[in-house]
Design a protein around this motif. Structure first.
Motif, mmCIF file in Angstrom:
data_model
loop_
_atom_site.group_PDB
_atom_site.id
_atom_site.type_symbol
_atom_site.label_atom_id
_atom_site.label_comp_id
_atom_site.label_asym_id
_atom_site.label_seq_id
_atom_site.Cartn_x
_atom_site.Cartn_y
_atom_site.Cartn_z
ATOM 1 N N ASP A 1 35.704 59.095 60.069
ATOM 2 C CA ASP A 1 35.014 60.209 59.411
ATOM 3 C C ASP A 1 35.550 60.464 58.005
ATOM 4 O O ASP A 1 34.843 60.994 57.159
ATOM 5 N N ARG A 2 36.794 60.086 57.778
ATOM 6 C CA ARG A 2 37.414 60.249 56.462
ATOM 7 C C ARG A 2 37.137 59.059 55.539
ATOM 8 O O ARG A 2 37.700 58.966 54.455
ATOM 9 N N GLY A 3 36.323 58.126 55.999
ATOM 10 C CA GLY A 3 35.920 57.039 55.138
ATOM 11 C C GLY A 3 36.506 55.684 55.464
ATOM 12 O O GLY A 3 36.277 54.717 54.727
ATOM 13 N N ALA A 4 37.282 55.570 56.523
ATOM 14 C CA ALA A 4 37.870 54.278 56.888
ATOM 15 C C ALA A 4 36.772 53.276 57.234
ATOM 16 O O ALA A 4 35.863 53.582 58.004
ATOM 17 N N ARG A 5 36.889 52.052 56.674
ATOM 18 C CA ARG A 5 35.924 50.996 56.972
ATOM 19 C C ARG A 5 36.580 49.811 57.679
ATOM 20 O O ARG A 5 35.903 49.019 58.323
ATOM 21 N N GLN A 6 37.892 49.694 57.560
ATOM 22 C CA GLN A 6 38.613 48.620 58.232
ATOM 23 C C GLN A 6 39.910 49.201 58.816
ATOM 24 O O GLN A 6 40.955 49.204 58.175
ATOM 25 N N LEU A 7 39.796 49.704 60.036
ATOM 26 C CA LEU A 7 40.918 50.367 60.703
ATOM 27 C C LEU A 7 41.719 49.348 61.504
ATOM 28 O O LEU A 7 41.141 48.472 62.142
ATOM 29 N N ARG A 8 43.042 49.481 61.495
ATOM 30 C CA ARG A 8 43.901 48.631 62.298
ATOM 31 C C ARG A 8 44.903 49.493 63.065
ATOM 32 O O ARG A 8 45.406 50.491 62.541
ATOM 33 N N PHE A 9 45.183 49.106 64.296
ATOM 34 C CA PHE A 9 46.170 49.797 65.139
ATOM 35 C C PHE A 9 47.385 48.878 65.242
ATOM 36 O O PHE A 9 47.305 47.781 65.782
ATOM 37 N N TYR B 1 34.009 46.386 64.914
ATOM 38 C CA TYR B 1 34.857 45.200 64.743
ATOM 39 C C TYR B 1 36.096 45.298 65.642
ATOM 40 O O TYR B 1 37.219 45.045 65.205
ATOM 41 N N ALA B 2 35.898 45.639 66.908
ATOM 42 C CA ALA B 2 36.997 45.925 67.828
ATOM 43 C C ALA B 2 37.990 44.774 67.959
ATOM 44 O O ALA B 2 39.194 44.985 68.146
#
Length: 374
Positions: A208-216, A239-240
């Motif tokens: 929601d804050r604009g992340a397009r490529q999240l990584r854990f 892109y899980a």
């Protein structure tokens, strides 16, 4: 004045019962006459105090034979053992252990904290089994157990330790995560948070804050709780398959290589706040701006989250509530070992701080909302 004395008597006798003073010989509980002499009060005051203790389930009276401990009182008297390997490396466990100790002290019970303090995860795993054997031999009243992590074949190690306690018929309550991977459930009561939902909530916030490529980012052999958080995060993005990354966040080389991947990650979630704090240091050394170039978040919200710069967005772990619930569940399990096994998931709210607050993005969003209203 008489009422004050009565209250003191009730509390004193309850603590003695819970501490195990009378459990070695339940038939030895003192008579009313002996208690009158001991406390220097009237017989009606002693009778009233004993009546309250009977109402609380600690004592029973047999006509013509005297006063005795109930089976419940015999079961919950004595020491509680804590086997918490994370106490030496994770922020959430010291306050949990402290609160459990405080609750036990209030009730006149003692707590024995197993010495699992090695800096080596493999050594800690061996210590856990050894401490389980000692607690079983000492016949503690019950155990609060945090599963071992960060080692290979972790399921086997946890099963080995818990089998020792099962064979000795020592009740166990597991905290923070289960000893088996989701969606499986073990045969032990569990107290913690819904880790899947926590991962989903944090990831959705970053999207929601604009992340397009999240990584854990995780460590090798991470706990099942971390893996459930990863699954929660994966549920928020298309892109899980790219989300989970095993990495040393203190390594400039590894973090640099991660940020050079295409597409470039712009939001990083760590398994806990300690890991996230180390990541912030590494990013600072690399000249990467947080949150403008990459957002960072963690889990736990104990100490590191509010002290680091920028302050960390995180999921709040309700440490005191976890301790209180685990303590109550353990007492109930001691009293009724055949009761159905339950899992208790406590609320874990999102705490938004500077590490995910992009001023430019917030300004744009405010303008968009303003246009929509016109």
């Amino acid at each position: 004045m008489e009422r004050t004395k009565y209250g003191v008597i009730v509390e004193t006798l309850r603590k003695e019962i819970l501490s195990g003073k009378w459990s070695s010989n339940p038939a030895s509980f003192p008579s009313e006459r002996a208690l009158v002499r001991r406390f220097g009060v009237s017989r009606p005051t002693i009778s009233q105090a004993l009546q309250e203790l009977r109402g609380q389930g600690y004592l029973l009276r047999r006509q013509g034979k005297g006063t005795f401990l109930t089976r419940t009182a015999q079961k919950i008297s004595g020491a509680i053992g804590l086997i918490v390997p994370g106490n030496c490396y994770a922020e959430i466990f010291p306050p949990i252990c402290h609160e459990i100790s405080r609750l036990a002290q209030e009730r006149g019970m003692s707590v024995v904290l197993g010495d699992v303090t090695s800096s080596s995860a493999e050594t800690r795993a061996r210590q856990v089994v050894s401490i389980a054997q000692k607690f079983a031999a000492d016949r503690v009243a019950g155990i609060i157990y945090q599963p071992t992590e960060l080692v290979a074949k972790v399921e086997d190690l946890n099963r080995e330790a818990l089998k020792v306690l099962d064979d000795a018929e020592v009740p166990v309550v597991v905290i923070d995560w289960d000893i088996v991977p989701s969606p499986l459930r073990s045969a032990y009561d569990l107290v913690g948070i819904d880790n899947f939902d926590a991962g989903r909530l944090l990831a959705q916030h970053m999207v929601d804050r604009g992340a397009r490529q999240l990584r854990f980012l995780i460590k090798p052999n991470s706990a099942f709780s971390i893996r459930k958080r990863v699954l929660g995060a994966k549920s928020c993005v298309p892109y899980a398959d790219k989300v989970e990354v095993t990495i040393d966040v203190s390594s400039k080389d590894e973090v640099s290589k991660l940020l050079k991947r295409r597409p470039r990650p712009d939001a990083l979630i760590c398994g806990n706040d300690t890991m996230a704090a180390h990541l912030l240091v590494t990013l600072r050394k690399l000249g990467v701006k947080v949150p403008d170039e990459v957002m960072v978040a963690g889990f736990d919200d104990v100490q590191h989250a509010s002290l680091v710069v920028p302050s960390l967005t995180t999921i709040h772990q309700p440490c005191v509530e976890i301790a209180r619930k685990a303590f109550d569940v353990l007492l109930a399990r001691i009293v009724n070992p055949k009761a159905p096994v339950c899992a208790y998931y406590l609320p874990a709210p999102l705490v938004v701080r500077d590490s995910t607050t992009r001023k430019d993005f917030d300004v744009k969003e405010t303008k968009k909302k303003g246009r929509k209203k016109c």
